[in-house]
Motif scaffolding. Structure first.
Motif, PDB file in Angstrom:
ATOM      1  N   TRP A  67      43.522  24.414  54.334  1.00  0.00           N
ATOM      2  CA  TRP A  67      43.552  25.680  53.606  1.00  0.00           C
ATOM      3  C   TRP A  67      44.725  25.658  52.634  1.00  0.00           C
ATOM      4  O   TRP A  67      45.857  25.403  53.032  1.00  0.00           O
ATOM      5  CB  TRP A  67      43.708  26.850  54.583  1.00  0.00           C
ATOM      6  CG  TRP A  67      42.509  27.048  55.448  1.00  0.00           C
ATOM      7  CD1 TRP A  67      42.277  26.508  56.671  1.00  0.00           C
ATOM      8  CD2 TRP A  67      41.363  27.835  55.137  1.00  0.00           C
ATOM      9  NE1 TRP A  67      41.055  26.914  57.142  1.00  0.00           N
ATOM     10  CE2 TRP A  67      40.470  27.728  56.232  1.00  0.00           C
ATOM     11  CE3 TRP A  67      41.002  28.641  54.044  1.00  0.00           C
ATOM     12  CZ2 TRP A  67      39.243  28.378  56.259  1.00  0.00           C
ATOM     13  CZ3 TRP A  67      39.781  29.286  54.078  1.00  0.00           C
ATOM     14  CH2 TRP A  67      38.913  29.151  55.182  1.00  0.00           C
TER      15      TRP A  67
ATOM     16  N   PRO B 134      44.752  29.012  57.970  1.00  0.00           N
ATOM     17  CA  PRO B 134      44.967  29.957  56.866  1.00  0.00           C
ATOM     18  C   PRO B 134      45.990  31.030  57.183  1.00  0.00           C
ATOM     19  O   PRO B 134      46.450  31.737  56.287  1.00  0.00           O
ATOM     20  CB  PRO B 134      43.576  30.576  56.648  1.00  0.00           C
ATOM     21  CG  PRO B 134      42.873  30.396  57.960  1.00  0.00           C
ATOM     22  CD  PRO B 134      43.378  29.111  58.513  1.00  0.00           C
ATOM     23  N   GLY B 135      46.387  31.173  58.434  1.00  0.00           N
ATOM     24  CA  GLY B 135      47.362  32.181  58.816  1.00  0.00           C
ATOM     25  C   GLY B 135      48.810  31.721  58.717  1.00  0.00           C
ATOM     26  O   GLY B 135      49.727  32.504  58.960  1.00  0.00           O
ATOM     27  N   ASP B 136      49.033  30.453  58.346  1.00  0.00           N
ATOM     28  CA  ASP B 136      50.402  29.940  58.262  1.00  0.00           C
ATOM     29  C   ASP B 136      51.145  30.528  57.068  1.00  0.00           C
ATOM     30  O   ASP B 136      50.543  30.959  56.097  1.00  0.00           O
ATOM     31  CB  ASP B 136      50.397  28.414  58.142  1.00  0.00           C
ATOM     32  CG  ASP B 136      49.993  27.739  59.438  1.00  0.00           C
ATOM     33  OD1 ASP B 136      49.442  26.618  59.366  1.00  0.00           O
ATOM     34  OD2 ASP B 136      50.238  28.320  60.513  1.00  0.00           O
ATOM     35  N   SER B 137      52.473  30.523  57.157  1.00  0.00           N
ATOM     36  CA  SER B 137      53.299  31.014  56.059  1.00  0.00           C
ATOM     37  C   SER B 137      54.484  30.079  55.856  1.00  0.00           C
ATOM     38  O   SER B 137      54.879  29.350  56.763  1.00  0.00           O
ATOM     39  CB  SER B 137      53.797  32.434  56.333  1.00  0.00           C
ATOM     40  OG  SER B 137      54.527  32.490  57.537  1.00  0.00           O
TER      41      SER B 137
ATOM     42  N   ILE C  53      44.185  36.687  54.476  1.00  0.00           N
ATOM     43  CA  ILE C  53      44.765  37.295  55.680  1.00  0.00           C
ATOM     44  C   ILE C  53      45.484  38.591  55.301  1.00  0.00           C
ATOM     45  O   ILE C  53      45.735  38.843  54.121  1.00  0.00           O
ATOM     46  CB  ILE C  53      45.737  36.330  56.384  1.00  0.00           C
ATOM     47  CG1 ILE C  53      46.933  36.007  55.484  1.00  0.00           C
ATOM     48  CG2 ILE C  53      45.026  35.054  56.797  1.00  0.00           C
ATOM     49  CD1 ILE C  53      48.023  35.225  56.182  1.00  0.00           C
TER      50      ILE C  53
ATOM     51  N   THR D  48      54.488  33.801  50.766  1.00  0.00           N
ATOM     52  CA  THR D  48      53.243  33.049  50.919  1.00  0.00           C
ATOM     53  C   THR D  48      52.055  33.867  50.467  1.00  0.00           C
ATOM     54  O   THR D  48      51.889  35.020  50.869  1.00  0.00           O
ATOM     55  CB  THR D  48      53.044  32.632  52.391  1.00  0.00           C
ATOM     56  OG1 THR D  48      54.192  31.918  52.833  1.00  0.00           O
ATOM     57  CG2 THR D  48      51.811  31.754  52.535  1.00  0.00           C
TER      58      THR D  48
ATOM     59  N   SER E 152      43.870  32.134  50.598  1.00  0.00           N
ATOM     60  CA  SER E 152      43.774  30.683  50.639  1.00  0.00           C
ATOM     61  C   SER E 152      42.324  30.257  50.488  1.00  0.00           C
ATOM     62  O   SER E 152      41.403  31.058  50.646  1.00  0.00           O
ATOM     63  CB  SER E 152      44.360  30.118  51.938  1.00  0.00           C
ATOM     64  OG  SER E 152      43.656  30.604  53.064  1.00  0.00           O
ATOM     65  N   PHE E 153      42.138  28.972  50.155  1.00  0.00           N
ATOM     66  CA  PHE E 153      40.797  28.451  49.977  1.00  0.00           C
ATOM     67  C   PHE E 153      40.718  27.043  50.533  1.00  0.00           C
ATOM     68  O   PHE E 153      41.735  26.350  50.699  1.00  0.00           O
ATOM     69  CB  PHE E 153      40.408  28.454  48.490  1.00  0.00           C
ATOM     70  CG  PHE E 153      41.318  27.609  47.635  1.00  0.00           C
ATOM     71  CD1 PHE E 153      42.420  28.173  47.004  1.00  0.00           C
ATOM     72  CD2 PHE E 153      41.086  26.245  47.460  1.00  0.00           C
ATOM     73  CE1 PHE E 153      43.271  27.402  46.229  1.00  0.00           C
ATOM     74  CE2 PHE E 153      41.934  25.465  46.684  1.00  0.00           C
ATOM     75  CZ  PHE E 153      43.036  26.054  46.061  1.00  0.00           C
ATOM     76  N   THR E 154      39.494  26.597  50.824  1.00  0.00           N
ATOM     77  CA  THR E 154      39.263  25.235  51.243  1.00  0.00           C
ATOM     78  C   THR E 154      37.825  24.887  50.891  1.00  0.00           C
ATOM     79  O   THR E 154      37.126  25.680  50.268  1.00  0.00           O
ATOM     80  CB  THR E 154      39.528  25.042  52.752  1.00  0.00           C
ATOM     81  OG1 THR E 154      39.445  23.651  53.067  1.00  0.00           O
ATOM     82  CG2 THR E 154      38.513  25.803  53.593  1.00  0.00           C
TER      83      THR E 154
END
Lengths: 90, 138
Positions: free
Chosen positions: A42, A56-59, B98, B130, B134-136
């Motif tokens: 992500w 996707p929840g990481d910062s 998120i 941050t 986000s994408f993937t």
């Protein structure tokens, strides 16, 4: 131990449109993160670079309500072409 | 089949545990904004920077009941998959936003046509730095 995060310069994005550029960044990230067959990389557009992890929840930093707020969550090491790989701080 | 590099239609759209179907449109916005500076005898801006971005997303669906059941202020993760136009493996783009806060839901029902509702979402950052969007690919 495989990296938990990777920072990729935005200049490394290639393609004719935004979708192709996204795909190029994800492909680079998948390699550095050593993403398995059922894992995804992500990526977040941080303007001049992309911050990519397997969650996707990481910062980049600890949350504002955390006792370590403002501190980096990763220990970073530089690699070629401006890429940085990071391991989660315990 | 190699990815077509073209995307059409959406699947896997959800906010928190609420799955949203009958989706007719999704928008994902990086929320960038530019601040300009000019001074002295400038006739044009001399500096342009992005000081803050405010990612947003919206989803339009014919499932009015599900969308109207999402209250403003509800926070969670918004996910949506933009399908490869030729359904090729590896061509889908997945988005995850998120800390998405439901801002509003508007229902619309013109006479003689299918009705639809639109949910708008805004997202905040847990650390202030941050990007929550986000994408993937998959």
């Amino acid at each position: 131990m495989r990296p938990d995060a990777v920072l990729i310069p935005a200049s490394m994005a290639t393609g004719r449109n935004s979708d192709e550029k996204k795909e190029s960044i994800v492909e680079i990230a998948e390699g550095w993160l050593e993403a398995g067959p059922h894992e995804l990389a992500w990526c977040r557009n941080q303007i001049n670079l992309f911050f990519c992890t397997r969650d996707p929840g990481d910062s980049l930093f600890f949350p504002l309500d955390h006792e370590r707020s403002g501190e980096s969550r990763y220990r970073w090491e530089r690699r070629e072409e401006g890429i940085q790989v990071g391991w989660r701080e315990s | 089949m190699a990815a077509s590099k073209i995307n059409a239609n959406w699947s896997g759209v959800a906010h928190n545990a609420v799955t949203i179907t009958k989706v007719t449109a999704v928008t994902v916005n990086q929320g960038g904004a530019i601040q300009e500076f000019a001074g002295d005898t400038d006739r044009y801006p001399t500096v342009m920077v992005n000081l803050m971005s405010k990612p947003t997303a919206s989803v339009t669906s014919a499932d009015n009941g599900t969308l109207m059941g999402i209250s403003p202020g509800t926070t969670g993760t918004f996910t949506a998959t933009h399908k490869d136009a030729q359904l090729a493996s590896g061509g889908d783009i997945l988005y995850s936003m998120i800390n998405s806060v439901a801002e509003n839901v508007t229902a619309n029902g013109p006479f003689g046509q299918f009705s639809s509702s639109t949910l708008t979402l805004r997202a905040y950052s847990s650390d202030g730095s941050t990007n929550p969007l986000s994408f993937t690919r998959a």
